[in-house]
Structure formats: C-alpha cells, structure tokens
Design a protein around this motif. Structure first.
Motif, PDB file in Angstrom:
ATOM      1  N   ILE A 140     139.784  27.964  69.462  1.00 44.34           N
ATOM      2  CA  ILE A 140     138.518  28.371  68.850  1.00 44.34           C
ATOM      3  C   ILE A 140     137.572  28.914  69.921  1.00 44.34           C
ATOM      4  N   ASP A 141     137.566  28.315  71.109  1.00 43.92           N
ATOM      5  CA  ASP A 141     136.770  28.842  72.225  1.00 43.92           C
ATOM      6  C   ASP A 141     137.182  30.269  72.559  1.00 43.92           C
ATOM      7  N   GLU A 142     138.489  30.502  72.624  1.00 43.57           N
ATOM      8  CA  GLU A 142     138.992  31.842  72.934  1.00 43.57           C
ATOM      9  C   GLU A 142     138.565  32.839  71.858  1.00 43.57           C
TER      10      GLU A 142
ATOM     11  N   ALA B 262     135.878  32.639  69.957  1.00 49.31           N
ATOM     12  CA  ALA B 262     134.438  32.860  70.115  1.00 49.31           C
ATOM     13  C   ALA B 262     134.124  33.729  71.329  1.00 49.31           C
ATOM     14  N   LYS B 263     134.995  33.717  72.322  1.00 47.58           N
ATOM     15  CA  LYS B 263     134.780  34.531  73.516  1.00 47.58           C
ATOM     16  C   LYS B 263     135.272  35.957  73.353  1.00 47.58           C
ATOM     17  N   GLY B 264     135.828  36.273  72.176  1.00 44.64           N
ATOM     18  CA  GLY B 264     136.197  37.648  71.889  1.00 44.64           C
ATOM     19  C   GLY B 264     137.635  38.031  72.173  1.00 44.64           C
ATOM     20  N   LYS B 265     138.487  37.080  72.478  1.00 44.08           N
ATOM     21  CA  LYS B 265     139.902  37.414  72.714  1.00 44.08           C
ATOM     22  C   LYS B 265     140.534  37.951  71.436  1.00 44.08           C
ATOM     23  N   SER B 266     141.525  38.784  71.595  1.00 45.34           N
ATOM     24  CA  SER B 266     142.232  39.316  70.434  1.00 45.34           C
ATOM     25  C   SER B 266     143.106  38.224  69.822  1.00 45.34           C
TER      26      SER B 266
END
Length: 118
Positions: A101-103, A105-109
């Motif tokens: 979920i962090d990833e 929220a950080k914009g990762k594909s």
C-alpha cells in the motif's frame, strides 16, 4: 508468548486506512483491492465477504485462499523495520500488505507493486 492486539482487530477497520492512504495520493479502491487480492488469493467477492463478516486480521490471513508465493520478493522498510526480517509470520504478512500500500501511495506502477516481470 502473548498475541499482539492488532491480530484481533477486524480487518474491516484497517481497510479504510489503506483506502484513505491510497486515495489521498490519487489512487483507487480498485487498485487497493487488486493488491489485497493478489497478496491473499481472495477474489472480489471473498474480500467483500471478509469485510462484511468483520473477520479479525489473524483470521483474514489464516483463511486466505492462496497467500502469494512471490511475497518473499517484497522488500523494504515499514515503520523502521525491514519487512523481510520480521520473525513472526503473521506480522510479516501484515507488513507485506503495508509495504504494498505504501508503494501504491508513492506512485509505483501496479506491475512493479505486484512483482510482475516486465
């Protein structure tokens, strides 16, 4: 050893926090659900049933149809702790989900989040 109190928390009470974190960064509920389903093996109906049944976190992961075999590829730090070094298996599963979920929220594909080959 005593069981951590988060294990008894209904997953349905944690789910809105995941949604809020993602939606604040412009991501969608569908993406959050996709991540949860990928990690646990639930389908959309199974996830909805777990949420409506107020299943606790321990039960949610214990009843998961097929925990993702590639979960070991999830690496990184959540709350100052490396997820791959967490000793307790249930806590590690929770941290895997937190990290995904962090990833998001950080914009990762989604392909990178779900550890798909390019």
């Amino acid at each position: 050893m005593t069981e951590h109190r988060i294990f008894k928390l209904p997953f349905a009470s944690l789910y809105p926090a995941y949604l809020n974190k993602a939606e604040r960064k412009g991501r969608t509920q569908a993406e959050v659900d996709s991540i949860i389903c990928w990690l646990t093996g639930y389908d959309s109906a199974g996830l909805a049933q777990q949420l409506s049944a107020q299943t606790d976190i321990a039960g949610f992961f214990a009843q998961a149809p097929l925990f993702q075999p590639n979960a070991a590829l999830i690496k990184g730090v959540v709350c100052g702790v490396r997820v791959e070094e967490v000793a307790d298996p249930l806590t590690r599963k929770i941290r895997y989900l937190d990290k995904l979920i962090d990833e998001l929220a950080k914009g990762k594909s989604m392909d990178k989040i779900l550890r798909k080959a390019p």
